[in-house]
Write a protein that holds these residues in place. Structure first.
Motif, PDB file in Angstrom:
ATOM      1  N   SER A   1      -2.080  12.034 -47.309  1.00 26.06           N
ATOM      2  CA  SER A   1      -2.678  11.268 -46.213  1.00 26.06           C
ATOM      3  C   SER A   1      -2.921   9.825 -46.643  1.00 26.06           C
ATOM      4  CB  SER A   1      -3.994  11.921 -45.784  1.00 26.06           C
ATOM      5  OG  SER A   1      -4.782  11.000 -45.063  1.00 26.06           O
ATOM      6  N   VAL A   2      -2.331   8.905 -45.886  1.00 29.61           N
ATOM      7  CA  VAL A   2      -2.539   7.470 -46.148  1.00 29.61           C
ATOM      8  C   VAL A   2      -4.027   7.150 -45.977  1.00 29.61           C
ATOM      9  CG1 VAL A   2      -2.072   5.157 -45.225  1.00 29.61           C
ATOM     10  CG2 VAL A   2      -0.219   6.825 -45.402  1.00 29.61           C
ATOM     11  N   GLY A   3      -4.579   7.576 -44.825  1.00 29.04           N
ATOM     12  CA  GLY A   3      -5.956   7.219 -44.498  1.00 29.04           C
ATOM     13  C   GLY A   3      -6.951   7.786 -45.502  1.00 29.04           C
TER      14      GLY A   3
ATOM     15  N   ARG B   1      -5.371  14.589 -34.854  1.00 24.95           N
ATOM     16  CA  ARG B   1      -5.427  13.667 -35.994  1.00 24.95           C
ATOM     17  C   ARG B   1      -6.720  13.945 -36.765  1.00 24.95           C
ATOM     18  NH1 ARG B   1      -2.894   7.865 -34.642  1.00 24.95           N
ATOM     19  NH2 ARG B   1      -3.020   7.803 -36.905  1.00 24.95           N
ATOM     20  N   PRO B   2      -6.663  14.961 -37.618  1.00 24.35           N
ATOM     21  CA  PRO B   2      -7.887  15.409 -38.286  1.00 24.35           C
ATOM     22  C   PRO B   2      -8.333  14.451 -39.403  1.00 24.35           C
ATOM     23  CG  PRO B   2      -6.000  16.664 -39.062  1.00 24.35           C
ATOM     24  CD  PRO B   2      -5.481  15.714 -38.035  1.00 24.35           C
ATOM     25  N   ILE B   3      -9.606  14.583 -39.848  1.00 23.13           N
ATOM     26  CA  ILE B   3     -10.071  13.806 -41.002  1.00 23.13           C
ATOM     27  C   ILE B   3     -10.638  14.720 -42.093  1.00 23.13           C
ATOM     28  CG2 ILE B   3     -10.518  11.657 -39.716  1.00 23.13           C
ATOM     29  CD1 ILE B   3     -13.572  12.439 -39.996  1.00 23.13           C
ATOM     30  N   ASP B   4     -10.161  15.993 -42.083  1.00 24.44           N
ATOM     31  CA  ASP B   4     -10.727  16.949 -43.043  1.00 24.44           C
ATOM     32  C   ASP B   4     -10.523  16.515 -44.498  1.00 24.44           C
ATOM     33  OD1 ASP B   4      -7.966  17.623 -42.064  1.00 24.44           O
ATOM     34  OD2 ASP B   4      -8.031  18.941 -43.808  1.00 24.44           O
ATOM     35  N   GLN B   5      -9.423  15.826 -44.790  1.00 24.51           N
ATOM     36  CA  GLN B   5      -9.185  15.422 -46.188  1.00 24.51           C
ATOM     37  C   GLN B   5     -10.130  14.289 -46.608  1.00 24.51           C
ATOM     38  OE1 GLN B   5      -7.037  17.300 -48.196  1.00 24.51           O
ATOM     39  NE2 GLN B   5      -7.176  18.496 -46.309  1.00 24.51           N
TER      40      GLN B   5
ATOM     41  N   LYS C   1       0.289  -5.048 -40.999  1.00 23.42           N
ATOM     42  CA  LYS C   1      -0.846  -4.531 -40.216  1.00 23.42           C
ATOM     43  C   LYS C   1      -1.621  -3.462 -40.995  1.00 23.42           C
ATOM     44  CE  LYS C   1      -1.366  -1.124 -36.535  1.00 23.42           C
ATOM     45  NZ  LYS C   1      -1.122   0.138 -37.213  1.00 23.42           N
ATOM     46  N   ASN C   2      -0.905  -2.463 -41.531  1.00 25.42           N
ATOM     47  CA  ASN C   2      -1.632  -1.343 -42.117  1.00 25.42           C
ATOM     48  C   ASN C   2      -2.280  -1.680 -43.456  1.00 25.42           C
ATOM     49  OD1 ASN C   2      -1.242   0.162 -39.854  1.00 25.42           O
ATOM     50  ND2 ASN C   2       0.487   1.356 -40.660  1.00 25.42           N
TER      51      ASN C   2
ATOM     52  N   ASP D   1       6.633   5.764 -38.885  1.00 20.47           N
ATOM     53  CA  ASP D   1       6.391   4.627 -37.988  1.00 20.47           C
ATOM     54  C   ASP D   1       7.680   3.905 -37.593  1.00 20.47           C
ATOM     55  OD1 ASP D   1       3.745   5.268 -38.096  1.00 20.47           O
ATOM     56  OD2 ASP D   1       3.209   3.730 -39.559  1.00 20.47           O
TER      57      ASP D   1
ATOM     58  N   TYR E   1     -11.984   3.950 -39.211  1.00 15.98           N
ATOM     59  CA  TYR E   1     -12.578   4.948 -40.123  1.00 15.98           C
ATOM     60  C   TYR E   1     -12.614   4.474 -41.572  1.00 15.98           C
ATOM     61  CZ  TYR E   1      -7.835   6.999 -40.822  1.00 15.98           C
ATOM     62  OH  TYR E   1      -6.517   7.232 -41.093  1.00 15.98           O
TER      63      TYR E   1
ATOM     64  N   ARG F   1       4.396   2.183 -31.722  1.00 10.51           N
ATOM     65  CA  ARG F   1       5.810   2.250 -32.165  1.00 10.51           C
ATOM     66  C   ARG F   1       6.720   2.714 -31.028  1.00 10.51           C
ATOM     67  NH1 ARG F   1       4.606  -1.181 -36.165  1.00 10.51           N
ATOM     68  NH2 ARG F   1       2.932  -0.304 -37.400  1.00 10.51           N
TER      69      ARG F   1
ATOM     70  N   GLY G   1      -2.585   3.722 -34.925  1.00 11.21           N
ATOM     71  CA  GLY G   1      -2.461   2.579 -35.818  1.00 11.21           C
ATOM     72  C   GLY G   1      -3.207   2.799 -37.093  1.00 11.21           C
TER      73      GLY G   1
ATOM     74  N   VAL H   1       5.900  14.194 -40.353  1.00 10.19           N
ATOM     75  CA  VAL H   1       4.524  13.751 -40.610  1.00 10.19           C
ATOM     76  C   VAL H   1       3.579  14.139 -39.473  1.00 10.19           C
ATOM     77  CG1 VAL H   1       3.035  11.750 -41.064  1.00 10.19           C
ATOM     78  CG2 VAL H   1       5.327  11.847 -42.087  1.00 10.19           C
ATOM     79  N   TRP H   2       3.937  13.776 -38.243  1.00 13.50           N
ATOM     80  CA  TRP H   2       3.052  14.046 -37.099  1.00 13.50           C
ATOM     81  C   TRP H   2       3.576  15.215 -36.272  1.00 13.50           C
ATOM     82  CZ3 TRP H   2      -1.477  11.994 -37.501  1.00 13.50           C
ATOM     83  CH2 TRP H   2      -1.627  10.760 -38.137  1.00 13.50           C
TER      84      TRP H   2
HETATM   85  C1  EPZ Z   1      -1.491   5.954 -41.219  1.00 14.84           C
HETATM   86  O1  EPZ Z   1      -2.234   6.788 -40.330  1.00 14.84           O
HETATM   87  C2  EPZ Z   1      -0.932   4.812 -40.387  1.00 14.84           C
HETATM   88  N1  EPZ Z   1      -2.047   4.075 -39.828  1.00 14.84           N
HETATM   89  C3  EPZ Z   1      -0.012   5.354 -39.313  1.00 14.84           C
HETATM   90  O2  EPZ Z   1       0.605   4.240 -38.689  1.00 14.84           O
HETATM   91  C4  EPZ Z   1       1.090   6.208 -39.958  1.00 14.84           C
HETATM   92  O3  EPZ Z   1       1.836   6.847 -38.957  1.00 14.84           O
HETATM   93  C5  EPZ Z   1       0.494   7.269 -40.887  1.00 14.84           C
HETATM   94  O4  EPZ Z   1      -0.416   6.651 -41.826  1.00 14.84           O
HETATM   95  C6  EPZ Z   1       1.555   8.005 -41.696  1.00 14.84           C
HETATM   96  O5  EPZ Z   1       2.303   7.083 -42.438  1.00 14.84           O
HETATM   97  C7  EPZ Z   1      -2.675   3.155 -40.586  1.00 14.84           C
HETATM   98  O6  EPZ Z   1      -2.337   2.900 -41.738  1.00 14.84           O
HETATM   99  C8  EPZ Z   1      -3.794   2.424 -39.946  1.00 14.84           C
HETATM  100  P1  EPZ Z   1      -2.222  10.130 -42.423  1.00 14.84           P
HETATM  101  P2  EPZ Z   1      -3.200   7.899 -40.922  1.00 14.84           P
HETATM  102  O7  EPZ Z   1      -3.648  10.401 -42.760  1.00 14.84           O
HETATM  103  O8  EPZ Z   1      -3.781   7.402 -42.187  1.00 14.84           O
HETATM  104  C9  EPZ Z   1      -2.468  14.854 -41.569  1.00 14.84           C
HETATM  105  C10 EPZ Z   1       1.295   2.871 -36.937  1.00 14.84           C
HETATM  106  O9  EPZ Z   1       2.116   3.033 -36.013  1.00 14.84           O
HETATM  107  N2  EPZ Z   1      -3.892  14.725 -41.976  1.00 14.84           N
HETATM  108  O10 EPZ Z   1      -1.292   9.705 -43.507  1.00 14.84           O
HETATM  109  O11 EPZ Z   1      -4.108   8.312 -39.829  1.00 14.84           O
HETATM  110  C11 EPZ Z   1      -2.201  14.182 -40.226  1.00 14.84           C
HETATM  111  O12 EPZ Z   1      -2.525  15.027 -39.148  1.00 14.84           O
HETATM  112  C12 EPZ Z   1       0.360   3.986 -37.316  1.00 14.84           C
HETATM  113  O13 EPZ Z   1       1.166   1.807 -37.561  1.00 14.84           O
HETATM  114  C13 EPZ Z   1      -4.646  15.865 -42.127  1.00 14.84           C
HETATM  115  O14 EPZ Z   1      -4.185  16.985 -41.910  1.00 14.84           O
HETATM  116  O15 EPZ Z   1      -2.167   9.062 -41.222  1.00 14.84           O
HETATM  117  C14 EPZ Z   1      -0.725  13.854 -40.341  1.00 14.84           C
HETATM  118  O16 EPZ Z   1       0.019  14.985 -39.993  1.00 14.84           O
HETATM  119  C15 EPZ Z   1       0.417   5.135 -36.391  1.00 14.84           C
HETATM  120  N3  EPZ Z   1      -5.962  15.719 -42.524  1.00 14.84           N
HETATM  121  C16 EPZ Z   1      -0.528  13.576 -41.837  1.00 14.84           C
HETATM  122  O17 EPZ Z   1      -1.649  14.148 -42.494  1.00 14.84           O
HETATM  123  C17 EPZ Z   1      -6.517  14.499 -42.772  1.00 14.84           C
HETATM  124  O18 EPZ Z   1      -7.709  14.449 -43.131  1.00 14.84           O
HETATM  125  C18 EPZ Z   1      -0.476  12.079 -42.223  1.00 14.84           C
HETATM  126  O19 EPZ Z   1      -1.634  11.412 -41.714  1.00 14.84           O
HETATM  127  C19 EPZ Z   1      -5.724  13.353 -42.625  1.00 14.84           C
HETATM  128  C20 EPZ Z   1      -4.407  13.480 -42.220  1.00 14.84           C
END
Ligand code: EPZ
Length: 432
Positions: free
Chosen positions: A165-167, A123-127, A22-23, A307, A96, A373, A432, A329-330
């Motif tokens: 950050s994955v995203g 769930r910030p997007i600052d990065q 999925k991801n 996850d 996004y 999950r 997700g 992580v969260w």
């Molecule tokens: C991805 O989310 C996954 N989603 C999530 O899976 C997964 O839990 C997460 O990565 C961590 O592995 C997809 O791939 C679509 P992050 P993402 O950016 O990219 C902080 C599932 O169940 N952060 O890696 O949104 C954030 O708050 C889903 O399949 C910032 O501070 O996660 C978190 O604490 C749920 N600033 C940490 O980083 C930012 O700009 C990791 O987030 C971005 C993130």
């Protein structure tokens, strides 16, 4: 409203085939938007997040041809808009990724952002914003729409992420693939789906090196051309079935996987007394003796995946002794423990750690999934429990698990999906 009804207490036996990740799919589909020509994508999972994203691309003008149930051709050559502000966008977090893809292709993007968050927490997007700004974009967020504008195209830059950050790693990789010059991402995430996206882009003509390490170098190219790509197997779907067998007992062959991607999960299950044997593209999971307590902390890959946290926490309810699970992580991913409490579990959550006292058995109950999950974890709880469990909120589960009912039934589970027409159906939002 659809509910799952489970009569638990049966061990699982047989084979289960794992679907495409999925991801990875939710990053690769937006990436197709940057390609000039037809992309054939194979091993797509049949889940609602994938259909939502494909519908978004269609609304933007992409032509999509279904080749067979796992393969599609996407041609985005005729898309002329840098705007993706449809209502559907707000349903899934991965929308996004259209920011990076549209910025890469058009030098600007208007993208509606996902709304509420089902883990709780922020769930910030600052990065993401930090990265695009370093590449010359002006980014603003107003009324739930992210607007990013450049003078023409993104420019290569060196970006250090303050959090892994994955995203953000994926989004910057997307934008950088068609940027002018070279981008370096430092402190990048290393998940298998990041490598899969890099492989997809490279097979369409991009120049990306280092994906899978914490430093990625992306030399921008002028254009990406069409081609073929097959998505990797889903690490978390595989891990969920591994946890289910560990919980119920039995012996299951988990097929069509990359065992290396499962190491972080297998190691902890082995500590819990589960036998796991790796083959080239399958793993055999067997549990005959009682589960043993353990201590887990979730971390970015190759650490134990967040996850998989709800699923492993659930089976630890049945282990001998006291376990701890720390969410690294969260901020708040333990809401599901309130549902497990209805089944007799003994879990205390303090900040980011759950302290789990093992009990001999869970008891079936009416329970409700609050996210993807958590939903998978409640299915596992129902499979392990004595008696009947009725799970609400299964629309979340169907966002990320293909044919879960059929797959579990083939393993000997007593699980049915019931459609109850009278109750209003909540639209899944976010995660997700
Ligand atoms: C991805 O989310 C996954 N989603 C999530 O899976 C997964 O839990 C997460 O990565 C961590 O592995 C997809 O791939 C679509 P992050 P993402 O950016 O990219 C902080 C599932 O169940 N952060 O890696 O949104 C954030 O708050 C889903 O399949 C910032 O501070 O996660 C978190 O604490 C749920 N600033 C940490 O980083 C930012 O700009 C990791 O987030 C971005 C993130």
């Amino acid at each position: 409203m659809t509910k799952y009804v489970i009569n638990g207490g049966r061990p699982l036996y047989g084979d289960v085939e794992i679907s495409g990740a999925k991801n990875a799919a939710v990053a690769i589909i937006p990436a197709a938007l940057m390609v000039d020509g037809v992309c054939r994508i194979e091993n797509l999972p049949g889940i609602s997040d994938v259909s939502t994203l494909l519908n978004i691309l269609k609304e933007m003008g992409a032509s999509i041809r279904v080749v067979n149930k796992r393969t599609i051709d996407i041609d985005c050559s005729h898309i002329g808009t840098s705007s993706a502000t449809f209502e559907k966008m707000r349903r899934i977090r991965a929308s996004y990724y259209l920011i990076g893809a549209l910025l890469g292709r058009f030098g600007r993007a208007d993208v509606a952002m996902p709304g509420g968050c089902n883990f709780g927490g922020v769930r910030p997007i600052d990065q993401h914003v930090k990265g695009f700004s370093a590449m010359g974009a002006k980014v603003s967020v107003r009324n739930g729409v992210v607007q990013a504008v450049t003078g023409g195209t993104l420019r290569g830059a060196t970006i250090y992420f303050d959090v892994v950050s994955v995203g953000a790693t994926i989004n910057i990789m997307l934008g950088a693939a068609l940027a002018e010059g070279t981008t370096y991402i430092e402190n990048a995430a290393r998940e298998p789906h990041i490598v899969d996206l890099a492989n997809f882009l490279n097979s369409m003509g991009a120049d990306i090196r280092g994906a899978g390490t914490n430093e990625i170098k992306i030399r921008g190219v002028r254009r990406l051309r069409g081609g073929f790509y097959s998505i990797i197997p889903d690490q978390i779907e595989a891990g969920t079935y591994m946890a289910a067998v560990a919980g119920t007992g039995g012996r299951v062959v988990i097929k069509d996987v990359i065992p290396k991607h499962l190491d972080c999960i297998s190691r902890k299950l082995r500590e819990m007394g589960v036998t796991i044997t790796d083959f080239e593209d399958s793993v055999v999971v067997e549990r005959t003796d009682p589960l043993i307590r353990t201590h887990i902390k979730t971390m970015p890959y190759p650490g134990f995946p967040t996850d998989m946290q709800p699923q492993i926490s659930t089976i630890l309810c049945l282990a001998n002794g006291t376990s701890t699970v720390t969410e690294g992580v969260w901020d708040n991913r333990f809401k599901f423990v309130d549902e497990l409490a209805k089944m007799g579990s003994s879990i205390r959550v303090t900040e980011r750690t759950a302290i789990i006292e093992g009990i001999p058995c869970l008891t079936g109950a009416p329970i409700k999934a609050g996210d993807l999950r958590a939903g998978a974890a409640l299915v596992i709880a129902g499979l392990c429990a004595r008696g009947e469990s009725v799970i609400e909120g299964v629309n979340y589960i169907e966002r990320g698990y293909e044919k879960m009912i059929e797959k579990l039934t083939a393993l000997g589970a007593d699980i049915k999906s019931l459609d109850l027409p009278d109750e209003p159906k909540a639209e899944p939002r976010e995660i997700g």
